[in-house]
Design a protein around this motif. Sequence first.
Motif, mmCIF file in Angstrom:
data_model
loop_
_atom_site.group_PDB
_atom_site.id
_atom_site.type_symbol
_atom_site.label_atom_id
_atom_site.label_comp_id
_atom_site.label_asym_id
_atom_site.label_seq_id
_atom_site.Cartn_x
_atom_site.Cartn_y
_atom_site.Cartn_z
ATOM 1 N N GLY A 1 0.773 -1.163 0.000
ATOM 2 C CA GLY A 1 0.000 0.000 0.000
ATOM 3 C C GLY A 1 0.841 1.265 0.000
ATOM 4 O O GLY A 1 1.975 1.334 -0.477
ATOM 5 N N GLU A 2 0.253 2.274 0.554
ATOM 6 C CA GLU A 2 0.853 3.606 0.574
ATOM 7 C C GLU A 2 2.149 3.636 1.374
ATOM 8 O O GLU A 2 3.116 4.294 0.991
ATOM 9 C CB GLU A 2 -0.152 4.593 1.161
ATOM 10 C CG GLU A 2 0.287 6.025 1.059
ATOM 11 C CD GLU A 2 -0.790 6.963 1.552
ATOM 12 O OE1 GLU A 2 -0.421 7.980 2.166
ATOM 13 O OE2 GLU A 2 -1.981 6.685 1.340
ATOM 14 N N TRP A 3 2.186 2.942 2.509
ATOM 15 C CA TRP A 3 3.396 2.906 3.330
ATOM 16 C C TRP A 3 4.575 2.397 2.518
ATOM 17 O O TRP A 3 5.653 2.986 2.531
ATOM 18 C CB TRP A 3 3.163 2.007 4.553
ATOM 19 C CG TRP A 3 4.358 1.872 5.446
ATOM 20 C CD1 TRP A 3 4.657 2.667 6.517
ATOM 21 C CD2 TRP A 3 5.408 0.911 5.356
ATOM 22 N NE1 TRP A 3 5.835 2.254 7.088
ATOM 23 C CE2 TRP A 3 6.314 1.183 6.392
ATOM 24 C CE3 TRP A 3 5.677 -0.145 4.504
ATOM 25 C CZ2 TRP A 3 7.468 0.425 6.599
ATOM 26 C CZ3 TRP A 3 6.829 -0.901 4.697
ATOM 27 C CH2 TRP A 3 7.712 -0.614 5.741
ATOM 28 N N LEU A 4 4.376 1.304 1.807
ATOM 29 C CA LEU A 4 5.447 0.695 1.015
ATOM 30 C C LEU A 4 5.852 1.597 -0.147
ATOM 31 O O LEU A 4 7.044 1.769 -0.416
ATOM 32 C CB LEU A 4 5.009 -0.678 0.501
ATOM 33 C CG LEU A 4 6.081 -1.539 -0.126
ATOM 34 C CD1 LEU A 4 7.223 -1.805 0.844
ATOM 35 C CD2 LEU A 4 5.479 -2.852 -0.595
ATOM 36 N N ALA A 5 4.889 2.192 -0.814
ATOM 37 C CA ALA A 5 5.194 3.102 -1.921
ATOM 38 C C ALA A 5 6.012 4.286 -1.425
ATOM 39 O O ALA A 5 6.998 4.680 -2.069
ATOM 40 C CB ALA A 5 3.911 3.569 -2.587
ATOM 41 N N ASP A 6 5.630 4.851 -0.293
ATOM 42 C CA ASP A 6 6.378 5.978 0.263
ATOM 43 C C ASP A 6 7.813 5.588 0.605
ATOM 44 O O ASP A 6 8.743 6.352 0.403
ATOM 45 C CB ASP A 6 5.693 6.523 1.519
ATOM 46 C CG ASP A 6 4.403 7.271 1.217
ATOM 47 O OD1 ASP A 6 4.174 7.634 0.043
ATOM 48 O OD2 ASP A 6 3.626 7.486 2.171
ATOM 49 N N THR A 9 9.631 4.226 -3.268
ATOM 50 C CA THR A 9 9.604 4.971 -4.526
ATOM 51 C C THR A 9 10.940 5.666 -4.748
ATOM 52 O O THR A 9 11.438 6.390 -3.884
ATOM 53 C CB THR A 9 8.459 6.000 -4.532
ATOM 54 O OG1 THR A 9 7.226 5.292 -4.444
ATOM 55 C CG2 THR A 9 8.470 6.837 -5.805
ATOM 56 N N SER A 48 8.278 -3.425 7.880
ATOM 57 C CA SER A 48 6.833 -3.357 7.685
ATOM 58 C C SER A 48 6.099 -4.031 8.843
ATOM 59 O O SER A 48 5.115 -3.502 9.374
ATOM 60 C CB SER A 48 6.455 -4.014 6.357
ATOM 61 O OG SER A 48 5.065 -4.071 6.194
ATOM 62 N N GLN A 53 2.501 -2.533 9.751
ATOM 63 C CA GLN A 53 1.942 -2.304 8.424
ATOM 64 C C GLN A 53 1.593 -3.600 7.699
ATOM 65 O O GLN A 53 1.037 -3.572 6.604
ATOM 66 C CB GLN A 53 2.927 -1.493 7.573
ATOM 67 C CG GLN A 53 3.225 -0.122 8.134
ATOM 68 C CD GLN A 53 1.972 0.730 8.243
ATOM 69 O OE1 GLN A 53 1.175 0.807 7.317
ATOM 70 N NE2 GLN A 53 1.801 1.374 9.382
ATOM 71 N N SER A 54 1.953 -4.728 8.285
ATOM 72 C CA SER A 54 1.665 -6.024 7.663
ATOM 73 C C SER A 54 1.600 -7.084 8.752
ATOM 74 O O SER A 54 1.871 -6.810 9.919
ATOM 75 C CB SER A 54 2.750 -6.370 6.628
ATOM 76 O OG SER A 54 4.028 -6.415 7.232
#
Length: 88
Positions: A1-6, A9, A48, A53-54
Amino acid sequence: GEWLADKLTGETVTLRFDDTCFDAYDRTLAYVYLETDDGESELVNGTSLREGQSIVYEDFSDIKLIDVLRSEEDRARADGVGLWGECQ
């Protein structure tokens, strides 16, 4: 999700594989390592989990880092962070 993308990236990561490389849905299973500013490698899967977050998905009998992953999830749960801070 967003956490991983942030987190990832624009970053270069290294993937390392366990005995099982794909799940039943043909998704790639890998440990994701991110080189940190001090030249170390951060296990993103562990981060994570530690940040809530997971969760550990234990549908595989051959997860080499299972003890590390469980430990990170246990820390997040004990600290009430991320999804462990939500109503359960």
